[in-house]
Design an enzyme around this catalytic site. Structure first.
Site, PDB file in Angstrom:
ATOM      1  N   GLU A  21      -2.057 -14.943   3.944  1.00 56.64           N
ATOM      2  CA  GLU A  21      -0.757 -14.942   4.607  1.00 56.64           C
ATOM      3  C   GLU A  21      -0.313 -16.382   4.877  1.00 56.64           C
ATOM      4  O   GLU A  21      -1.100 -17.332   4.815  1.00 56.64           O
ATOM      5  CB  GLU A  21      -0.855 -14.182   5.930  1.00 56.64           C
ATOM      6  CG  GLU A  21      -1.298 -12.736   5.796  1.00 56.64           C
ATOM      7  CD  GLU A  21      -0.250 -11.851   5.134  1.00 56.64           C
ATOM      8  OE1 GLU A  21       0.936 -12.239   5.139  1.00 56.64           O
ATOM      9  OE2 GLU A  21      -0.624 -10.778   4.633  1.00 56.64           O
TER      10      GLU A  21
ATOM     11  N   GLY B  56      -0.700 -14.959  -3.002  1.00 54.17           N
ATOM     12  CA  GLY B  56      -0.517 -13.789  -2.156  1.00 54.17           C
ATOM     13  C   GLY B  56      -1.799 -13.223  -1.585  1.00 54.17           C
ATOM     14  O   GLY B  56      -1.794 -12.161  -0.945  1.00 54.17           O
TER      15      GLY B  56
ATOM     16  N   ASP C  77     -10.426 -10.764  11.035  1.00 55.13           N
ATOM     17  CA  ASP C  77     -10.280  -9.577  10.196  1.00 55.13           C
ATOM     18  C   ASP C  77     -11.653  -8.958   9.910  1.00 55.13           C
ATOM     19  O   ASP C  77     -11.851  -7.748  10.056  1.00 55.13           O
ATOM     20  CB  ASP C  77      -9.590  -9.955   8.886  1.00 55.13           C
ATOM     21  CG  ASP C  77      -9.528  -8.804   7.909  1.00 55.13           C
ATOM     22  OD1 ASP C  77      -8.688  -7.908   8.092  1.00 55.13           O
ATOM     23  OD2 ASP C  77     -10.323  -8.798   6.943  1.00 55.13           O
TER      24      ASP C  77
ATOM     25  N   VAL D 152       0.831  -1.203   0.000  1.00 56.79           N
ATOM     26  CA  VAL D 152       0.000   0.000   0.000  1.00 56.79           C
ATOM     27  C   VAL D 152       0.866   1.255   0.000  1.00 56.79           C
ATOM     28  O   VAL D 152       0.596   2.215  -0.728  1.00 56.79           O
ATOM     29  CB  VAL D 152      -0.950   0.001   1.214  1.00 56.79           C
ATOM     30  CG1 VAL D 152      -1.786   1.282   1.242  1.00 56.79           C
ATOM     31  CG2 VAL D 152      -1.857  -1.218   1.189  1.00 56.79           C
ATOM     32  N   GLY D 153       1.918   1.249   0.814  1.00 57.33           N
ATOM     33  CA  GLY D 153       2.778   2.421   0.890  1.00 57.33           C
ATOM     34  C   GLY D 153       3.424   2.772  -0.436  1.00 57.33           C
ATOM     35  O   GLY D 153       3.452   3.932  -0.847  1.00 57.33           O
TER      36      GLY D 153
ATOM     37  N   GLU E  23     -10.560   5.573   5.978  1.00 59.50           N
ATOM     38  CA  GLU E  23     -11.342   4.967   4.893  1.00 59.50           C
ATOM     39  C   GLU E  23     -10.743   3.645   4.416  1.00 59.50           C
ATOM     40  O   GLU E  23     -11.464   2.701   4.097  1.00 59.50           O
ATOM     41  CB  GLU E  23     -11.423   5.938   3.712  1.00 59.50           C
ATOM     42  CG  GLU E  23     -12.272   5.442   2.559  1.00 59.50           C
ATOM     43  CD  GLU E  23     -13.743   5.354   2.921  1.00 59.50           C
ATOM     44  OE1 GLU E  23     -14.245   4.211   3.041  1.00 59.50           O
ATOM     45  OE2 GLU E  23     -14.371   6.410   3.097  1.00 59.50           O
TER      46      GLU E  23
ATOM     47  N   LYS F  60     -13.307  -5.142  11.189  1.00 59.23           N
ATOM     48  CA  LYS F  60     -13.923  -4.205  10.251  1.00 59.23           C
ATOM     49  C   LYS F  60     -15.386  -3.961  10.606  1.00 59.23           C
ATOM     50  O   LYS F  60     -15.873  -2.823  10.561  1.00 59.23           O
ATOM     51  CB  LYS F  60     -13.802  -4.745   8.830  1.00 59.23           C
ATOM     52  CG  LYS F  60     -12.365  -4.832   8.338  1.00 59.23           C
ATOM     53  CD  LYS F  60     -12.277  -5.585   7.021  1.00 59.23           C
ATOM     54  CE  LYS F  60     -10.847  -5.697   6.520  1.00 59.23           C
ATOM     55  NZ  LYS F  60     -10.740  -6.522   5.287  1.00 59.23           N
TER      56      LYS F  60
END
Length: 442
Positions: A193, A190, A204, A16-17, A132, A208
């Protein structure tokens, strides 16, 4: 146009970065026009300075310590893409807020555990805490709930919030593969994990969902109040039975407002093939919102991936560049009401139950009796003969277990579980019963 550059410090240069860096590089000029302010990444922090990420970071200040980046006078916005509820992510976000920096994060675990506290700290400092990207990747569900539906009372929010699980269930259905085989393929691609527990066991999705519930209902976050089941128990037999009955199996997160409080649950669910949520396949996410003035809205799109998530991160940054400061959960943190768990009620869609029953006299009568003792009415009973093995007789022996599928009418969780416990003790079944909720979504 405000010529003062909005300076970003990005902690975490993973998928993401690096996508965020590419986005700023590619669309920086257009972003300046849209937000009326230039945006630039002036500082970064990651574990490995020398790793080739395919993006040029030579013009950014390097920080080995994300907390130091968060406190740096050279940034205005701290973008946390590290992950995890504690440790460096938690420390750095707190440091940024205390230093008067706006914060943008994609960290659902951090917010599920510390969100209300961090929101209150951000409000006290007059800075934004935007997230977001923490829920449903590129789908703008946080803005929709927090801003677009501000004039509505939300009664229910539900959806597919984990792409890994949806990918596995889709492959199981389309190709007749086992859970284990699909999980291995998801790991190879991918999507999952090496340790898939957080995804496939539902945690997860639960994190959320707790954030969506807080915004939807104006309550404090209570991730521990979410009832959680994952998808490890789903078999190809369940997938096939669902198909024959007109359903598909999805891992759903469901949060509802009731007369006695609020309900949050994550579990595999049979949904009608005709419903929009049933047609969401692969790694795609979908979120449905039911509210009094707009009815039902369904938003669908990429739930993960670097580019989609970076897009959501940038939407939060753009708000800050424009000077739009909105309460983290759509209202002041002090106005969030205590979370009140709803009293037990009958599940309106009924249940699917699969049993491996020994084919012997009295077995079916005993099972039906246990159901009746718990006040459970059965809509249908289907016995499915196992296909004989090549080395077995043409007909199963009396003691060979046969699959039996029960569909119940509305009943409570406690009633169905007690009945199944009693059936197990009676010794008429060969393996642990499978139970899946049915949602009609009418």
């Amino acid at each position: 146009m405000n010529q003062t550059v909005l300076r970003l410090g990005v902690a975490g240069l993973g998928t993401v970065g690096t996508s965020l860096l590419r986005l700023v590089e590619r669309h920086g000029q257009d972003l300046a026009v849209r937000t009326r302010r230039p945006i630039a990444i002036t500082g970064v922090s990651a574990r490995d300075r020398d790793r080739d990420r395919g993006v040029d970071i030579s013009g950014c200040g390097w920080f080995d310590d994300p907390v130091a980046l968060a406190r740096s006078a050279e940034i205005d916005v701290f973008v946390e893409l590290i992950g995890g509820a504690e440790g460096a992510a938690n420390e750095a976000v707190r440091a940024a807020i205390s230093s008067g920096k706006h914060v943008v994060t994609a960290n659902k675990a951090l917010l599920a555990r510390h969100g209300a506290e961090l929101a209150a700290a951000a409000e006290a400092k007059g800075v934004s805490l935007n997230f977001e990207a923490a829920v449903a990747g590129g789908i703008p569900i946080i803005k929709t709930l927090r801003e677009s539906l501000a004039g509505n009372t939300v009664s229910r929010v539900f959806g597919i919030l984990n792409g890994t699980c949806n990918y596995i269930l889709t492959r199981m259905e389309r190709e007749g593969l086992s859970f284990e085989a699909c999980l291995a393929e998801a790991q190879r691609l991918g999507y999952a994990e090496a340790d898939p527990t957080f995804d496939v066991d539902g945690f997860d999705t639960a994190h959320k969902l707790s954030l969506l519930a807080a915004i939807s209902f104006g309550t404090e976050i209570d991730a521990d109040a979410v009832y959680v089941e994952g998808i490890r128990s789903i078999t190809t037999a369940d997938i096939e039975a669902a198909d024959e009955l007109g359903y598909r199996i999805k891992l759903l997160g469901v949060a509802s407002r009731t007369d006695t409080g609020f309900e949050q649950r994550v579990h595999p669910t049979m949904v009608p093939k005709s419903s929009p949520i049933a047609r969401v396949d692969g790694v795609t996410n979908a979120v449905a919102v039911e509210a009094d003035f707009v009815g039902r809205l369904v938003l669908s799109g990429p739930g993960a991936g670097g580019d989609a998530t970076a897009s959501s991160v940038m939407s939060d940054i753009a708000d800050i560049a424009r000077g739009d400061v909105v309460g983290t959960f759509g209202r002041p943190a002090s106005a969030l009401q205590p979370y009140r768990r709803a009293q037990m009620r009958a599940h309106e869609g009924g249940y699917y139950v699969r049993l491996a029953v020994f084919d012997r006299p009295g077995a079916f009568a005993s099972i039906a009796q246990r159901m009746a003792e718990n006040g459970i009415s059965l809509e249908s009973i289907v016995q499915r003969r196992r296909a004989p093995r090549a080395d077995a007789p043409d007909h199963p022996t009396p003691l060979e277990p046969q699959p039996v599928i029960l569909i119940t009418y509305d009943t409570t969780e406690a009633q169905i579980k007690d009945a199944l416990d009693r059936i197990t003790v009676d010794g008429h079944i060969a393996e642990h019963p499978q139970m899946i909720r049915i949602e009609q979504f009418a």
